[in-house]
Design a protein around this motif. Structure first.
Motif, PDB file in Angstrom:
ATOM      1  N   VAL A  68       0.862  -1.186   0.000  1.00 45.64           N
ATOM      2  CA  VAL A  68       0.000   0.000   0.000  1.00 45.64           C
ATOM      3  C   VAL A  68       0.892   1.228   0.000  1.00 45.64           C
ATOM      4  O   VAL A  68       1.914   1.247   0.707  1.00 45.64           O
ATOM      5  N   ARG A  69       0.531   2.224  -0.810  1.00 40.26           N
ATOM      6  CA  ARG A  69       1.213   3.511  -0.703  1.00 40.26           C
ATOM      7  C   ARG A  69       0.312   4.448   0.093  1.00 40.26           C
ATOM      8  O   ARG A  69      -0.731   4.885  -0.396  1.00 40.26           O
ATOM      9  N   PRO A  70       0.693   4.768   1.334  1.00 34.87           N
ATOM     10  CA  PRO A  70      -0.096   5.698   2.140  1.00 34.87           C
ATOM     11  C   PRO A  70       0.222   7.130   1.732  1.00 34.87           C
ATOM     12  O   PRO A  70       1.087   7.386   0.894  1.00 34.87           O
ATOM     13  N   ASN A  71      -0.466   8.047   2.334  1.00 30.36           N
ATOM     14  CA  ASN A  71      -0.128   9.448   2.152  1.00 30.36           C
ATOM     15  C   ASN A  71       1.124   9.780   2.971  1.00 30.36           C
ATOM     16  O   ASN A  71       1.471   9.082   3.914  1.00 30.36           O
ATOM     17  N   GLY A  72       1.788  10.853   2.595  1.00 29.90           N
ATOM     18  CA  GLY A  72       3.036  11.214   3.238  1.00 29.90           C
ATOM     19  C   GLY A  72       2.876  11.630   4.684  1.00 29.90           C
ATOM     20  O   GLY A  72       1.792  12.043   5.120  1.00 29.90           O
ATOM     21  N   LEU A  73       3.972  11.553   5.422  1.00 28.71           N
ATOM     22  CA  LEU A  73       3.944  11.903   6.837  1.00 28.71           C
ATOM     23  C   LEU A  73       3.490  13.338   7.066  1.00 28.71           C
ATOM     24  O   LEU A  73       2.825  13.634   8.061  1.00 28.71           O
ATOM     25  N   ASP A  74       3.831  14.232   6.143  1.00 25.53           N
ATOM     26  CA  ASP A  74       3.504  15.642   6.342  1.00 25.53           C
ATOM     27  C   ASP A  74       2.058  15.992   6.026  1.00 25.53           C
ATOM     28  O   ASP A  74       1.637  17.132   6.206  1.00 25.53           O
ATOM     29  N   THR A  75       1.247  15.015   5.588  1.00 24.34           N
ATOM     30  CA  THR A  75      -0.148  15.300   5.237  1.00 24.34           C
ATOM     31  C   THR A  75      -1.092  15.184   6.428  1.00 24.34           C
ATOM     32  O   THR A  75      -2.229  15.666   6.368  1.00 24.34           O
ATOM     33  N   LEU A  77      -2.302  12.383   7.249  1.00 23.25           N
ATOM     34  CA  LEU A  77      -3.170  11.252   6.915  1.00 23.25           C
ATOM     35  C   LEU A  77      -2.469   9.906   7.078  1.00 23.25           C
ATOM     36  O   LEU A  77      -3.133   8.872   7.098  1.00 23.25           O
ATOM     37  N   LEU A  78      -1.161   9.918   7.194  1.00 24.77           N
ATOM     38  CA  LEU A  78      -0.425   8.666   7.182  1.00 24.77           C
ATOM     39  C   LEU A  78      -0.803   7.761   8.348  1.00 24.77           C
ATOM     40  O   LEU A  78      -0.968   6.545   8.176  1.00 24.77           O
ATOM     41  N   GLU A  79      -0.932   8.316   9.526  1.00 19.74           N
ATOM     42  CA  GLU A  79      -1.266   7.496  10.688  1.00 19.74           C
ATOM     43  C   GLU A  79      -2.613   6.789  10.501  1.00 19.74           C
ATOM     44  O   GLU A  79      -2.757   5.607  10.837  1.00 19.74           O
ATOM     45  N   GLN A  80      -3.585   7.514   9.960  1.00 21.85           N
ATOM     46  CA  GLN A  80      -4.890   6.894   9.711  1.00 21.85           C
ATOM     47  C   GLN A  80      -4.780   5.809   8.644  1.00 21.85           C
ATOM     48  O   GLN A  80      -5.417   4.746   8.762  1.00 21.85           O
ATOM     49  N   ASP A  81      -3.997   6.069   7.620  1.00 20.55           N
ATOM     50  CA  ASP A  81      -3.808   5.070   6.564  1.00 20.55           C
ATOM     51  C   ASP A  81      -3.208   3.788   7.120  1.00 20.55           C
ATOM     52  O   ASP A  81      -3.702   2.685   6.850  1.00 20.55           O
ATOM     53  N   LEU A  82      -2.133   3.917   7.893  1.00 18.80           N
ATOM     54  CA  LEU A  82      -1.470   2.733   8.420  1.00 18.80           C
ATOM     55  C   LEU A  82      -2.349   1.995   9.428  1.00 18.80           C
ATOM     56  O   LEU A  82      -2.377   0.757   9.451  1.00 18.80           O
ATOM     57  N   THR A  83      -3.051   2.734  10.253  1.00 17.91           N
ATOM     58  CA  THR A  83      -3.955   2.099  11.209  1.00 17.91           C
ATOM     59  C   THR A  83      -4.995   1.241  10.492  1.00 17.91           C
ATOM     60  O   THR A  83      -5.361   0.158  10.949  1.00 17.91           O
ATOM     61  N   ASP A  91       2.169  -6.962   2.886  1.00 18.58           N
ATOM     62  CA  ASP A  91       3.606  -7.245   2.851  1.00 18.58           C
ATOM     63  C   ASP A  91       4.444  -6.005   3.110  1.00 18.58           C
ATOM     64  O   ASP A  91       5.539  -6.101   3.664  1.00 18.58           O
ATOM     65  N   GLY A  92       3.952  -4.836   2.686  1.00 13.36           N
ATOM     66  CA  GLY A  92       4.762  -3.649   2.898  1.00 13.36           C
ATOM     67  C   GLY A  92       4.070  -2.370   2.493  1.00 13.36           C
ATOM     68  O   GLY A  92       2.967  -2.380   1.924  1.00 13.36           O
ATOM     69  N   VAL A  93       4.720  -1.263   2.809  1.00 15.12           N
ATOM     70  CA  VAL A  93       4.236   0.049   2.403  1.00 15.12           C
ATOM     71  C   VAL A  93       5.294   0.688   1.510  1.00 15.12           C
ATOM     72  O   VAL A  93       6.497   0.545   1.728  1.00 15.12           O
ATOM     73  N   HIS A  94       4.808   1.374   0.495  1.00 12.77           N
ATOM     74  CA  HIS A  94       5.677   2.129  -0.417  1.00 12.77           C
ATOM     75  C   HIS A  94       5.563   3.580   0.033  1.00 12.77           C
ATOM     76  O   HIS A  94       4.628   4.292  -0.327  1.00 12.77           O
ATOM     77  N   LEU A  95       6.510   3.989   0.838  1.00 14.26           N
ATOM     78  CA  LEU A  95       6.403   5.228   1.604  1.00 14.26           C
ATOM     79  C   LEU A  95       6.815   6.443   0.781  1.00 14.26           C
ATOM     80  O   LEU A  95       7.975   6.555   0.365  1.00 14.26           O
ATOM     81  N   PRO A  96       5.909   7.399   0.554  1.00 13.82           N
ATOM     82  CA  PRO A  96       6.259   8.566  -0.250  1.00 13.82           C
ATOM     83  C   PRO A  96       6.976   9.650   0.549  1.00 13.82           C
ATOM     84  O   PRO A  96       6.969   9.646   1.786  1.00 13.82           O
ATOM     85  N   LYS A  97       7.615  10.545  -0.205  1.00 21.37           N
ATOM     86  CA  LYS A  97       8.195  11.775   0.352  1.00 21.37           C
ATOM     87  C   LYS A  97       9.166  11.509   1.508  1.00 21.37           C
ATOM     88  O   LYS A  97       9.101  12.133   2.568  1.00 21.37           O
ATOM     89  N   LEU A 105      12.345   6.637  10.048  1.00 24.18           N
ATOM     90  CA  LEU A 105      12.384   6.138  11.420  1.00 24.18           C
ATOM     91  C   LEU A 105      11.049   6.333  12.128  1.00 24.18           C
ATOM     92  O   LEU A 105      10.609   5.463  12.891  1.00 24.18           O
ATOM     93  N   THR A 106      10.394   7.463  11.887  1.00 27.12           N
ATOM     94  CA  THR A 106       9.090   7.710  12.499  1.00 27.12           C
ATOM     95  C   THR A 106       8.073   6.672  12.060  1.00 27.12           C
ATOM     96  O   THR A 106       7.323   6.112  12.883  1.00 27.12           O
ATOM     97  N   VAL A 107       8.036   6.398  10.765  1.00 23.25           N
ATOM     98  CA  VAL A 107       7.099   5.400  10.251  1.00 23.25           C
ATOM     99  C   VAL A 107       7.475   4.003  10.744  1.00 23.25           C
ATOM    100  O   VAL A 107       6.601   3.204  11.082  1.00 23.25           O
ATOM    101  N   ASP A 108       8.753   3.713  10.820  1.00 27.95           N
ATOM    102  CA  ASP A 108       9.210   2.427  11.331  1.00 27.95           C
ATOM    103  C   ASP A 108       8.716   2.210  12.761  1.00 27.95           C
ATOM    104  O   ASP A 108       8.230   1.128  13.109  1.00 27.95           O
TER     105      ASP A 108
END
Length: 289
Positions: A68-75, A77-83, A91-97, A105-108
């Motif tokens: 899944v490609r979530p929205n970027g950390l600065d939006t 929205l990322l926390e809601q996407d990952l939750t 299997d994984g996330v394709h992390l933008p920006k 590290l924050t997303v990890d």
């Protein structure tokens, strides 16, 4: 250090288009990416998140990886996407920006928390990081070593050229330095490099030529925005019969030389030493030989 096996093709599917997601079930892509970012309008973000979260557990993998490609950390929205999407089917996330290692590290850390609270194995959700800016490229070596769950990096050509203030051209000369540096940083860190998309999905010759050039620089696969691009990516990033024949002969000749106490041997008028041998071994490993 040898780069591990990596996906040759990743097919991106808009997370708001259920018909496209269903069609992707039959794709021969090595990975299918359900996108919540650029291909989804702001007004549809919540609906796409719900659709993707519902579809993930029932998507037939058939040996493919599911990202899944979530929205970027600065939006915000990322926390809601990952939750919504982190579950054993993912299997994984394709992390933008990913402009610096701190983003990764924050997303990890957040993925670690989600895995722990959901009874998943630590590190089971992998990350491929998008390098999409001059700032990200300037830090790509640090980014490639920032988190154990990082398995690869992708070059986002449109965002990267926008950050430089230059036009994206068909010849892609403006990407040459970025491609070389991303591929080198990935190889040095022992992870894979995936080239970004070609926007003109109707031009198959352009896609193939850019894919072949990316492979020559060390990329292991290419991002696809149309199903028709997937077979081309799989072909380009797979060793062909000629390459495999060469690799088998190199391995046989070098190993015979080793038994004779030789550090290098001749083959077809060329010297075969250990670096050439290791390159042949890696080529065979990518083919499953």
């Amino acid at each position: 250090m040898h780069t591990p096996a990596f996906m040759r093709s990743m097919l991106s599917v808009p997370g708001i288009r259920e018909r496209f997601i269903t069609k992707a079930e039959d794709s021969p892509a090595d990975a299918v990416l359900l996108d919540l970012e650029d291909s989804v309008a702001d007004a549809d973000k919540a609906a796409a998140r719900t659709l993707v979260a519902d579809y993930l557990p029932r998507f037939p993998k058939r040996g493919r990886q599911l990202f899944v490609r979530p929205n970027g950390l600065d939006t915000g929205l990322l926390e809601q996407d990952l939750t919504a999407v982190v579950n054993p089917a993912l299997d994984g996330v394709h992390l933008p920006k990913v402009h610096d290692p701190d983003v990764l590290l924050t997303v990890d850390h957040y993925l670690t928390l989600l895995e722990r609270t959901r009874g998943m194995s630590p590190g089971s959700v992998q990350i491929i990081a998008w390098i999409e800016s001059a700032a990200g490229l300037a830090r790509v070596e640090s980014i490639c070593r920032a988190a154990p769950r990082l398995i690869g990096v992708s070059l986002g050509s449109e965002d990267y050229t926008a950050s430089l203030g230059v036009q994206r051209t068909r010849e892609a000369g403006e990407l040459e330095y970025a491609r070389a540096r991303v591929a080198n940083a990935a190889a040095a860190a022992g992870i894979g490099a995936m080239d970004g998309p070609e926007a003109d999905y109707r031009d198959s010759a352009l896609f193939e030529s850019q894919a072949r050039h990316a492979r020559s620089l060390g990329f292991r696969g290419k991002y696809c925005i149309h199903p028709d691009q997937v077979p081309m990516a799989n072909q380009v990033f797979s060793p062909d019969k000629r390459e495999l024949s060469w690799a088998r002969r190199v391995v046989e000749a070098y190993q015979e030389g080793e038994r004779q106490g030789l550090g290098a041997v001749g083959l077809d008028g060329a010297m075969v030493d250990r670096p050439v041998y290791l390159r042949a071994v890696e080529l065979l490993s990518r083919s499953g030989d």
